[in-house]
Design a protein around this motif. Sequence first.
Motif, PDB file in Angstrom:
ATOM      1  N   SER A 128      -9.819   0.054  -6.630  1.00 21.35           N
ATOM      2  CA  SER A 128      -9.123   1.250  -6.149  1.00 21.35           C
ATOM      3  C   SER A 128      -7.725   1.335  -6.742  1.00 21.35           C
ATOM      4  CB  SER A 128      -9.028   1.234  -4.617  1.00 21.35           C
ATOM      5  OG  SER A 128      -8.111   0.247  -4.184  1.00 21.35           O
ATOM      6  N   TRP A 129      -7.250   2.564  -6.875  1.00 24.88           N
ATOM      7  CA  TRP A 129      -5.868   2.840  -7.265  1.00 24.88           C
ATOM      8  C   TRP A 129      -5.237   3.701  -6.176  1.00 24.88           C
ATOM      9  CZ3 TRP A 129     -10.006   3.010 -10.527  1.00 24.88           C
ATOM     10  CH2 TRP A 129      -9.955   2.267 -11.709  1.00 24.88           C
ATOM     11  N   ARG A 130      -3.992   3.429  -5.820  1.00 28.46           N
ATOM     12  CA  ARG A 130      -3.285   4.189  -4.797  1.00 28.46           C
ATOM     13  C   ARG A 130      -1.886   4.512  -5.294  1.00 28.46           C
ATOM     14  NH1 ARG A 130      -3.379  -0.229  -0.508  1.00 28.46           N
ATOM     15  NH2 ARG A 130      -3.605  -1.458  -2.419  1.00 28.46           N
ATOM     16  N   MET A 131      -1.415   5.706  -4.946  1.00 30.18           N
ATOM     17  CA  MET A 131      -0.091   6.119  -5.428  1.00 30.18           C
ATOM     18  C   MET A 131       0.452   7.248  -4.557  1.00 30.18           C
ATOM     19  SD  MET A 131      -1.963   7.931  -8.576  1.00 30.18           S
ATOM     20  CE  MET A 131      -3.419   7.021  -8.017  1.00 30.18           C
ATOM     21  N   LEU A 132       1.774   7.359  -4.512  1.00 29.81           N
ATOM     22  CA  LEU A 132       2.472   8.479  -3.897  1.00 29.81           C
ATOM     23  C   LEU A 132       3.063   9.321  -5.012  1.00 29.81           C
ATOM     24  CD1 LEU A 132       4.317   6.585  -1.017  1.00 29.81           C
ATOM     25  CD2 LEU A 132       2.285   8.024  -0.798  1.00 29.81           C
ATOM     26  N   VAL A 133       2.819  10.643  -4.954  1.00 28.88           N
ATOM     27  CA  VAL A 133       3.179  11.533  -6.051  1.00 28.88           C
ATOM     28  C   VAL A 133       3.957  12.719  -5.490  1.00 28.88           C
ATOM     29  CG1 VAL A 133       2.294  12.924  -7.962  1.00 28.88           C
ATOM     30  CG2 VAL A 133       1.063  10.866  -7.252  1.00 28.88           C
ATOM     31  N   PRO A 134       5.026  13.176  -6.149  1.00 27.00           N
ATOM     32  CA  PRO A 134       5.708  14.397  -5.702  1.00 27.00           C
ATOM     33  C   PRO A 134       4.764  15.596  -5.783  1.00 27.00           C
ATOM     34  CG  PRO A 134       7.013  13.204  -7.344  1.00 27.00           C
ATOM     35  CD  PRO A 134       5.664  12.570  -7.320  1.00 27.00           C
ATOM     36  N   ARG A 135       4.798  16.425  -4.761  1.00 25.28           N
ATOM     37  CA  ARG A 135       3.907  17.586  -4.737  1.00 25.28           C
ATOM     38  C   ARG A 135       4.389  18.694  -5.655  1.00 25.28           C
ATOM     39  NH1 ARG A 135       1.583  20.388   0.775  1.00 25.28           N
ATOM     40  NH2 ARG A 135       0.285  21.967  -0.225  1.00 25.28           N
ATOM     41  N   ASP A 136       5.692  18.951  -5.658  1.00 25.94           N
ATOM     42  CA  ASP A 136       6.297  19.949  -6.545  1.00 25.94           C
ATOM     43  C   ASP A 136       5.598  21.304  -6.468  1.00 25.94           C
ATOM     44  OD1 ASP A 136       8.272  18.237  -7.417  1.00 25.94           O
ATOM     45  OD2 ASP A 136       7.156  17.544  -9.163  1.00 25.94           O
ATOM     46  N   TYR A 170      -0.369  11.664  -1.105  1.00 26.25           N
ATOM     47  CA  TYR A 170      -1.001  10.361  -1.237  1.00 26.25           C
ATOM     48  C   TYR A 170      -2.297  10.553  -2.009  1.00 26.25           C
ATOM     49  CZ  TYR A 170      -3.631   6.148   0.110  1.00 26.25           C
ATOM     50  OH  TYR A 170      -4.393   5.008   0.092  1.00 26.25           O
ATOM     51  N   CYS A 171      -2.415   9.881  -3.149  1.00 26.83           N
ATOM     52  CA  CYS A 171      -3.601   9.964  -3.989  1.00 26.83           C
ATOM     53  C   CYS A 171      -4.243   8.595  -4.105  1.00 26.83           C
ATOM     54  CB  CYS A 171      -3.254  10.462  -5.392  1.00 26.83           C
ATOM     55  SG  CYS A 171      -2.497  12.096  -5.455  1.00 26.83           S
ATOM     56  N   GLY A 227       0.826  -1.205   0.000  1.00 29.01           N
ATOM     57  CA  GLY A 227       0.000   0.000   0.000  1.00 29.01           C
ATOM     58  C   GLY A 227       0.852   1.242   0.000  1.00 29.01           C
ATOM     59  N   ALA A 228       0.226   2.373  -0.273  1.00 27.37           N
ATOM     60  CA  ALA A 228       0.945   3.628  -0.400  1.00 27.37           C
ATOM     61  C   ALA A 228       0.842   4.476   0.853  1.00 27.37           C
ATOM     62  CB  ALA A 228       0.408   4.397  -1.619  1.00 27.37           C
ATOM     63  N   GLY A 229      -0.368   4.826   1.246  1.00 29.10           N
ATOM     64  CA  GLY A 229      -0.542   5.689   2.398  1.00 29.10           C
ATOM     65  C   GLY A 229      -1.778   5.335   3.185  1.00 29.10           C
ATOM     66  N   LEU A 230      -1.965   6.046   4.275  1.00 22.29           N
ATOM     67  CA  LEU A 230      -3.151   5.883   5.113  1.00 22.29           C
ATOM     68  C   LEU A 230      -3.280   7.130   5.964  1.00 22.29           C
ATOM     69  CD1 LEU A 230      -1.908   5.184   8.162  1.00 22.29           C
ATOM     70  CD2 LEU A 230      -1.604   2.947   7.143  1.00 22.29           C
ATOM     71  N   ALA A 231      -4.438   7.275   6.616  1.00 21.97           N
ATOM     72  CA  ALA A 231      -4.659   8.391   7.524  1.00 21.97           C
ATOM     73  C   ALA A 231      -4.896   7.840   8.916  1.00 21.97           C
ATOM     74  CB  ALA A 231      -5.851   9.231   7.065  1.00 21.97           C
TER      75      ALA A 231
END
Length: 376
Positions: free
Chosen positions: A175-183, A210-211, A40-44
Motif C-alpha cells: 500500500s501507498w498512503r499520502m496527504l495531498v493539497p486539494r487545491d 487523503y489518498c 501513517g497519513a489518514g484514516l476514516a
Amino acid sequence: MSHAVVIGGGVGGLAAALALQRRGWTVTVCERAPSLDPVGAGLAVAANALKALDVLGVGDAVRELSAVRGQAGIRRRDGRWLVRVCAERAAARHGDPPVPLTRAALVGLLAERLTPGTLRPGTTVHSADPDSGRVTTSAGDLDADLVVAADGIHSAIRRALFPDHPGPAYAGVTSWRMLVPRDGLPCPAAESWGAGRVFGVLPLAGDLVYCYGTDTVPAGGRSADERAELLRLFGDWHDPIPRLLEAADPARILRTDVYSLSRPLPAFHRGRIALLGDAAHAMTPYLGQGACQAVEDAVVLAHLADRPDGPAAYTAARLPRTTRIVRRSASVCRATKARHPLAVRLRDTAMALGGRLDPDLLLTATDGILGWRPPT
C-alpha cells in the motif's frame, strides 16, 4: 486506586488510557518513540468508532473535522460508479457517516485529554509479566493491576504470550498512503478498483485529501521514486487521481506491505495482560476498521477492567466480533486482487447489479459492523 500500564502510544493505546482514566484508574503510557509522531497519513472513523469516542468525550470533536459531503462509493478505474451511497443516508441508518481525518489529528485529540504526566515518550518496554503485572522498561520497573499491550502488528508482548502462534501473514498487497493539497479539485470520497489495484480518495478538513493505493505484488518491493511508481500504476485512471499524484510530495509517500493476523489468537489476554488493536487482531485495510476496532477494544476493556475476570471477559466480548471483521476484510482484499479480465468483469458486474437492486448496499452490507453500541 488501580494502576494500568499501556504499552504503545498509538490510537488504540491512547484510547485505552483515556477510557481507563475516565473510570478512575491511574494510567502510565509507555511509548518507545521520543514523541507522539503518528505513523501513517489518514484514516476514516466510522459510525461504530464514533460511538466509542463519544464514551471518551472525543466524538463531537472528530465530527467537527468531517469534510465528506454528497455521494461516496466504489468506482471503476475509468470513473464509472459501481455502487454508491450518500452521507445523509449513512447518517440516517447508522447515526453518522464516516469521518476521514489525519491520524495525527485523532492522536492529538486523544492525547490532549489525558491527565498530565500520563505519557512517557522515549520509554521502551522490555517485558511484561502476566502473573505479577510487572513491566520492565528502559526507565525502570512498573507494577500494574492491568497491562494493555497496544504495541502494534509486530507486538513483542503477543509473541511472548503466544509463542506458538504464527504471527502476521502477508496479505499479498502493498500500500501507498499520502496527504495531498486539494487545491480546488473536485474530490468525491471514493475507492476505485482496477485489475489487482485500488486507489482511494478521501477529502479532509483543511483543504487536504487523503489518498491511498494498493497493488498485488510480492512483499519487500521498493522504488527509488514512489510517486513515479504510482503514476505508472494509476496515471491513466480517472480524474482527479493523476492530478492528485502529480501534486503529491514524493518524500512524504508512505509505502507499507499489508500484513494481517489471518489466524485468530486463542485469547486476547493472559493473566493481567490484555492485547488491544493490531496486537490482537491486525486486519487488512479494506473495511477501514483497523483503528475503529482498536477504539472499540479500548472502551470495552475499560468497561470490564474492574471485574475480577476483566481480561477474560474482554476476550469473550471482543474475540468473536473482531475475528468476523478480520475475515470480512480479508474477503474484500481477495476481491480487489482479481487480475484476470473475466474475473474483474464478473466482480464489477456483480457490484453494479447489487447496487441497482439495493441502493443502500454499502450500508446494509456493514450493518453488523457499524451498528455496534458501546457497553453500558
